[in-house]
Motif scaffolding. Sequence first.
Motif, mmCIF file in Angstrom:
data_model
loop_
_atom_site.group_PDB
_atom_site.id
_atom_site.type_symbol
_atom_site.label_atom_id
_atom_site.label_comp_id
_atom_site.label_asym_id
_atom_site.label_seq_id
_atom_site.Cartn_x
_atom_site.Cartn_y
_atom_site.Cartn_z
ATOM 1 N N THR A 93 35.253 55.604 -13.632
ATOM 2 C CA THR A 93 36.582 56.176 -13.428
ATOM 3 C C THR A 93 36.962 56.170 -11.954
ATOM 4 O O THR A 93 38.072 55.753 -11.582
ATOM 5 N N LYS A 94 36.063 56.627 -11.100
ATOM 6 C CA LYS A 94 36.358 56.652 -9.661
ATOM 7 C C LYS A 94 36.561 55.247 -9.111
ATOM 8 O O LYS A 94 37.459 55.007 -8.294
ATOM 9 N N LEU A 126 40.038 54.062 -10.150
ATOM 10 C CA LEU A 126 41.113 54.705 -9.393
ATOM 11 C C LEU A 126 41.249 54.076 -8.013
ATOM 12 O O LEU A 126 42.370 53.816 -7.538
ATOM 13 N N SER A 179 44.313 51.548 -6.732
ATOM 14 C CA SER A 179 45.053 51.909 -5.513
ATOM 15 C C SER A 179 45.041 50.762 -4.500
ATOM 16 O O SER A 179 46.055 50.470 -3.856
ATOM 17 N N THR A 237 46.051 50.263 -14.051
ATOM 18 C CA THR A 237 44.643 50.631 -13.908
ATOM 19 C C THR A 237 44.492 52.099 -13.523
ATOM 20 O O THR A 237 43.654 52.816 -14.086
ATOM 21 N N ILE A 238 45.301 52.558 -12.579
ATOM 22 C CA ILE A 238 45.269 53.970 -12.176
ATOM 23 C C ILE A 238 45.630 54.856 -13.364
ATOM 24 O O ILE A 238 44.977 55.877 -13.631
ATOM 25 N N ASN A 239 46.679 54.454 -14.073
ATOM 26 C CA ASN A 239 47.136 55.217 -15.240
ATOM 27 C C ASN A 239 46.020 55.371 -16.267
ATOM 28 O O ASN A 239 45.714 56.487 -16.722
ATOM 29 N N ALA A 247 42.744 54.956 -16.003
ATOM 30 C CA ALA A 247 41.566 55.686 -15.536
ATOM 31 C C ALA A 247 41.817 57.193 -15.531
ATOM 32 O O ALA A 247 40.984 57.982 -16.005
ATOM 33 N N TRP A 248 42.953 57.607 -15.009
ATOM 34 C CA TRP A 248 43.249 59.043 -14.916
ATOM 35 C C TRP A 248 43.484 59.654 -16.300
ATOM 36 O O TRP A 248 42.963 60.729 -16.623
ATOM 37 N N TRP A 305 40.196 59.871 -18.214
ATOM 38 C CA TRP A 305 39.335 60.931 -17.676
ATOM 39 C C TRP A 305 39.797 62.298 -18.168
ATOM 40 O O TRP A 305 38.988 63.117 -18.608
ATOM 41 N N ARG A 349 50.436 64.814 -12.419
ATOM 42 C CA ARG A 349 50.044 63.434 -12.098
ATOM 43 C C ARG A 349 50.019 62.572 -13.354
ATOM 44 O O ARG A 349 50.494 61.423 -13.345
ATOM 45 N N ASN A 350 49.478 63.126 -14.431
ATOM 46 C CA ASN A 350 49.404 62.378 -15.675
ATOM 47 C C ASN A 350 50.793 62.110 -16.237
ATOM 48 O O ASN A 350 51.074 61.018 -16.744
#
Length: 248
Positions: free
Chosen positions: A45-46, A49, A53, A97-99, A101-102, A105, A121-122
């Motif tokens: 996940t990290k 993110l 980015s 990808t950010i979407n 992963a977050w 999680w 954020r979500n």
Amino acid sequence: MEYLLFECLVAAHIVTGVTGAIAFWVPVVGKKGGEKHRRWGRVFTKAMLITGSLAVCMSVFTLVHPMETHPHLVGRFDADFIRGIFGWMMLHMGVLTINLAWYGWLAVKNGRRRERNREWRNLLLQPLVILAALNCALQGWLIDMPLMMGISVVGVATGLTNLWFLYKPNPGPMDWLKEHLKALVGGGISVYTAFMAFGSVRIIPELALNPVMWAIPLTTGIGIILYHWRKIDAQTRARAAQIRTATA
């Protein structure tokens, strides 16, 4: 200077992307729910993110300085084409990808407490990925690139299905687990697509536009999602049958 900064972003992007690509398989094929699953899931996940980015930053550099950041493509493609593929489409893939992963999680972190997933954020990431996808489709239409229009469907579908789960009236007891799986396997699809498609441009640029390079990670990922969804459904039915038997 632009090229040097861009290459630094590319190098960092490769490191985090490779980390995520390796970490992806531990929770996918290993025992579910154990400490190893959770530990490698956090690593994945990290990594995703950060990778997403960095992809957004790379896309911005490309949009502003298309030829300077891609000197190896000078003479092969014009500036508008490079902005489209390595600017607007990479921006879409980065946000996606950010979407994923977050969202994935939060799905496992909060479980059935779905209301906790509706944090700012979500919620912000859902319209952002839809807008990025629609813009990718528009830019693809402007430069006559069907691949960009096709891949935008993934972003729109992601945002809409995520919002549906966040607000649908009566979620199933294990829907949160399905959403977790969908999102993080989707993140895996994204990173492998980047390596097979965007990465190939440095070796054989024409391969980046080959639909097969995009189809392999997508079909593999969808197969993994459907396989595990069936397992979740089977386990849910088995538990329900045990409860009925115990209370009969």
